[in-house]
Design a protein around this motif. Structure first.
Motif, PDB file in Angstrom:
ATOM      1  N   TYR A  97       2.038 -11.729   5.653  1.00  0.00           N
ATOM      2  CA  TYR A  97       1.348 -11.663   4.375  1.00  0.00           C
ATOM      3  C   TYR A  97       1.199 -10.217   3.908  1.00  0.00           C
ATOM      4  CZ  TYR A  97      -0.081 -16.539   4.831  1.00  0.00           C
ATOM      5  OH  TYR A  97      -0.093 -17.895   4.936  1.00  0.00           O
ATOM      6  N   HIS A  98       1.184 -10.063   2.598  1.00  0.00           N
ATOM      7  CA  HIS A  98       0.895  -8.777   1.964  1.00  0.00           C
ATOM      8  C   HIS A  98      -0.469  -8.908   1.297  1.00  0.00           C
ATOM      9  CE1 HIS A  98       5.045  -7.179   2.259  1.00  0.00           C
ATOM     10  NE2 HIS A  98       5.322  -8.468   2.323  1.00  0.00           N
ATOM     11  N   TYR A  99      -1.245  -7.847   1.359  1.00  0.00           N
ATOM     12  CA  TYR A  99      -2.591  -7.866   0.775  1.00  0.00           C
ATOM     13  C   TYR A  99      -2.796  -6.638  -0.097  1.00  0.00           C
ATOM     14  CZ  TYR A  99      -3.477 -11.109   4.614  1.00  0.00           C
ATOM     15  OH  TYR A  99      -3.420 -12.153   5.496  1.00  0.00           O
ATOM     16  N   ARG A 100      -3.597  -6.799  -1.107  1.00  0.00           N
ATOM     17  CA  ARG A 100      -4.124  -5.680  -1.884  1.00  0.00           C
ATOM     18  C   ARG A 100      -5.634  -5.839  -1.868  1.00  0.00           C
ATOM     19  NH1 ARG A 100      -2.519  -2.610  -7.257  1.00  0.00           N
ATOM     20  NH2 ARG A 100      -0.920  -2.077  -5.781  1.00  0.00           N
ATOM     21  N   ILE A 101      -6.314  -4.830  -1.345  1.00  0.00           N
ATOM     22  CA  ILE A 101      -7.764  -4.818  -1.343  1.00  0.00           C
ATOM     23  C   ILE A 101      -8.203  -3.809  -2.386  1.00  0.00           C
ATOM     24  CG2 ILE A 101      -9.850  -4.276  -0.035  1.00  0.00           C
ATOM     25  CD1 ILE A 101      -8.329  -5.038   2.509  1.00  0.00           C
ATOM     26  N   THR A 102      -9.057  -4.250  -3.296  1.00  0.00           N
ATOM     27  CA  THR A 102      -9.594  -3.367  -4.324  1.00  0.00           C
ATOM     28  C   THR A 102     -11.098  -3.309  -4.160  1.00  0.00           C
ATOM     29  OG1 THR A 102      -7.820  -4.008  -5.833  1.00  0.00           O
ATOM     30  CG2 THR A 102      -9.733  -2.914  -6.796  1.00  0.00           C
ATOM     31  N   VAL A 103     -11.618  -2.106  -4.041  1.00  0.00           N
ATOM     32  CA  VAL A 103     -13.054  -1.877  -3.935  1.00  0.00           C
ATOM     33  C   VAL A 103     -13.422  -0.954  -5.080  1.00  0.00           C
ATOM     34  CG1 VAL A 103     -14.928  -0.988  -2.517  1.00  0.00           C
ATOM     35  CG2 VAL A 103     -12.991  -2.161  -1.430  1.00  0.00           C
ATOM     36  N   ASP A 104     -14.136  -1.504  -6.064  1.00  0.00           N
ATOM     37  CA  ASP A 104     -14.449  -0.788  -7.298  1.00  0.00           C
ATOM     38  C   ASP A 104     -13.149  -0.309  -7.935  1.00  0.00           C
ATOM     39  OD1 ASP A 104     -17.184  -1.313  -7.089  1.00  0.00           O
ATOM     40  OD2 ASP A 104     -17.509   0.460  -5.846  1.00  0.00           O
ATOM     41  N   ASP A 105     -12.880   0.988  -7.953  1.00  0.00           N
ATOM     42  CA  ASP A 105     -11.669   1.492  -8.617  1.00  0.00           C
ATOM     43  C   ASP A 105     -10.611   1.974  -7.632  1.00  0.00           C
ATOM     44  OD1 ASP A 105     -13.061   3.700  -7.750  1.00  0.00           O
ATOM     45  OD2 ASP A 105     -12.755   4.862  -9.576  1.00  0.00           O
ATOM     46  N   ARG A 106     -10.763   1.665  -6.355  1.00  0.00           N
ATOM     47  CA  ARG A 106      -9.805   2.106  -5.341  1.00  0.00           C
ATOM     48  C   ARG A 106      -9.078   0.896  -4.769  1.00  0.00           C
ATOM     49  NH1 ARG A 106     -10.695   4.615   0.506  1.00  0.00           N
ATOM     50  NH2 ARG A 106      -8.539   5.237   0.846  1.00  0.00           N
ATOM     51  N   ALA A 107      -7.743   0.964  -4.722  1.00  0.00           N
ATOM     52  CA  ALA A 107      -6.946  -0.150  -4.215  1.00  0.00           C
ATOM     53  C   ALA A 107      -6.013   0.342  -3.120  1.00  0.00           C
ATOM     54  CB  ALA A 107      -6.139  -0.781  -5.336  1.00  0.00           C
ATOM     55  N   ILE A 108      -5.815  -0.511  -2.108  1.00  0.00           N
ATOM     56  CA  ILE A 108      -4.838  -0.216  -1.069  1.00  0.00           C
ATOM     57  C   ILE A 108      -3.970  -1.447  -0.863  1.00  0.00           C
ATOM     58  CG2 ILE A 108      -6.226   1.530   0.124  1.00  0.00           C
ATOM     59  CD1 ILE A 108      -6.911  -0.621   2.205  1.00  0.00           C
ATOM     60  N   ASP A 109      -2.709  -1.230  -0.515  1.00  0.00           N
ATOM     61  CA  ASP A 109      -1.776  -2.302  -0.204  1.00  0.00           C
ATOM     62  C   ASP A 109      -1.553  -2.318   1.300  1.00  0.00           C
ATOM     63  OD1 ASP A 109      -1.163  -3.278  -2.856  1.00  0.00           O
ATOM     64  OD2 ASP A 109      -0.185  -1.347  -3.174  1.00  0.00           O
ATOM     65  N   LEU A 110      -1.593  -3.511   1.871  1.00  0.00           N
ATOM     66  CA  LEU A 110      -1.480  -3.679   3.311  1.00  0.00           C
ATOM     67  C   LEU A 110      -0.510  -4.804   3.627  1.00  0.00           C
ATOM     68  CD1 LEU A 110      -5.318  -3.741   3.881  1.00  0.00           C
ATOM     69  CD2 LEU A 110      -3.816  -1.818   4.417  1.00  0.00           C
ATOM     70  N   GLN A 111      -0.021  -4.804   4.855  1.00  0.00           N
ATOM     71  CA  GLN A 111       0.861  -5.872   5.298  1.00  0.00           C
ATOM     72  C   GLN A 111       0.484  -6.298   6.707  1.00  0.00           C
ATOM     73  OE1 GLN A 111       5.017  -5.045   4.966  1.00  0.00           O
ATOM     74  NE2 GLN A 111       5.617  -6.830   6.132  1.00  0.00           N
ATOM     75  N   ASP A 112       0.416  -7.608   6.893  1.00  0.00           N
ATOM     76  CA  ASP A 112       0.200  -8.168   8.212  1.00  0.00           C
ATOM     77  C   ASP A 112       1.508  -8.013   8.979  1.00  0.00           C
ATOM     78  OD1 ASP A 112      -1.453  -9.421  10.000  1.00  0.00           O
ATOM     79  OD2 ASP A 112      -1.085 -11.430   9.240  1.00  0.00           O
ATOM     80  N   PRO A 113       1.536  -7.614  10.181  1.00  0.00           N
ATOM     81  CA  PRO A 113       0.472  -7.531  11.161  1.00  0.00           C
ATOM     82  C   PRO A 113      -0.137  -6.139  11.308  1.00  0.00           C
ATOM     83  CG  PRO A 113       2.537  -7.350  12.303  1.00  0.00           C
ATOM     84  CD  PRO A 113       2.843  -7.470  10.826  1.00  0.00           C
ATOM     85  N   TYR A 114       0.064  -5.271  10.350  1.00  0.00           N
ATOM     86  CA  TYR A 114      -0.383  -3.882  10.469  1.00  0.00           C
ATOM     87  C   TYR A 114      -1.747  -3.670   9.826  1.00  0.00           C
ATOM     88  CZ  TYR A 114       4.584  -3.742  11.335  1.00  0.00           C
ATOM     89  OH  TYR A 114       5.835  -4.002  11.811  1.00  0.00           O
TER      90      TYR A 114
END
Length: 80
Positions: free
Chosen positions: A46-63
């Motif tokens: 899976y690929h994820y994007r986490i956004t907290v207020d105005d900051r976003a990061i892109d992540l990938q499982d299993p990392y």
């Protein structure tokens, strides 16, 4: 073969892009073999994007870090 690498992020938040054209290089086959292996080893997760207020990061499982994994599970379970 044209190989492009783009790096972004860090403290300065800048982006750097470099290209390497293997055409005519004596070591072309080594670069091309390496590029094919690197692209083929992409994780199937899976690929994820986490956004907290105005900051976003892109992540990938299993990392994922333990905190990232916990946050993702919690929001997917309890979020609207």
């Amino acid at each position: 073969m044209l190989i492009t690498v783009t790096r972004s992020g860090g403290f300065a938040g800048g982006e750097e892009e470099r290209e390497l054209d293997t055409a005519g290089r004596l070591d072309a086959s080594q670069w091309e073999d390496l590029a094919h292996r690197a692209v083929a080893s992409t994780a199937d997760g899976y690929h994820y994007r986490i956004t907290v207020d105005d900051r976003a990061i892109d992540l990938q499982d299993p990392y994922l870090s333990a905190d990232q994994r916990q946050l993702i599970r919690g929001v997917l379970d309890e979020g609207a």
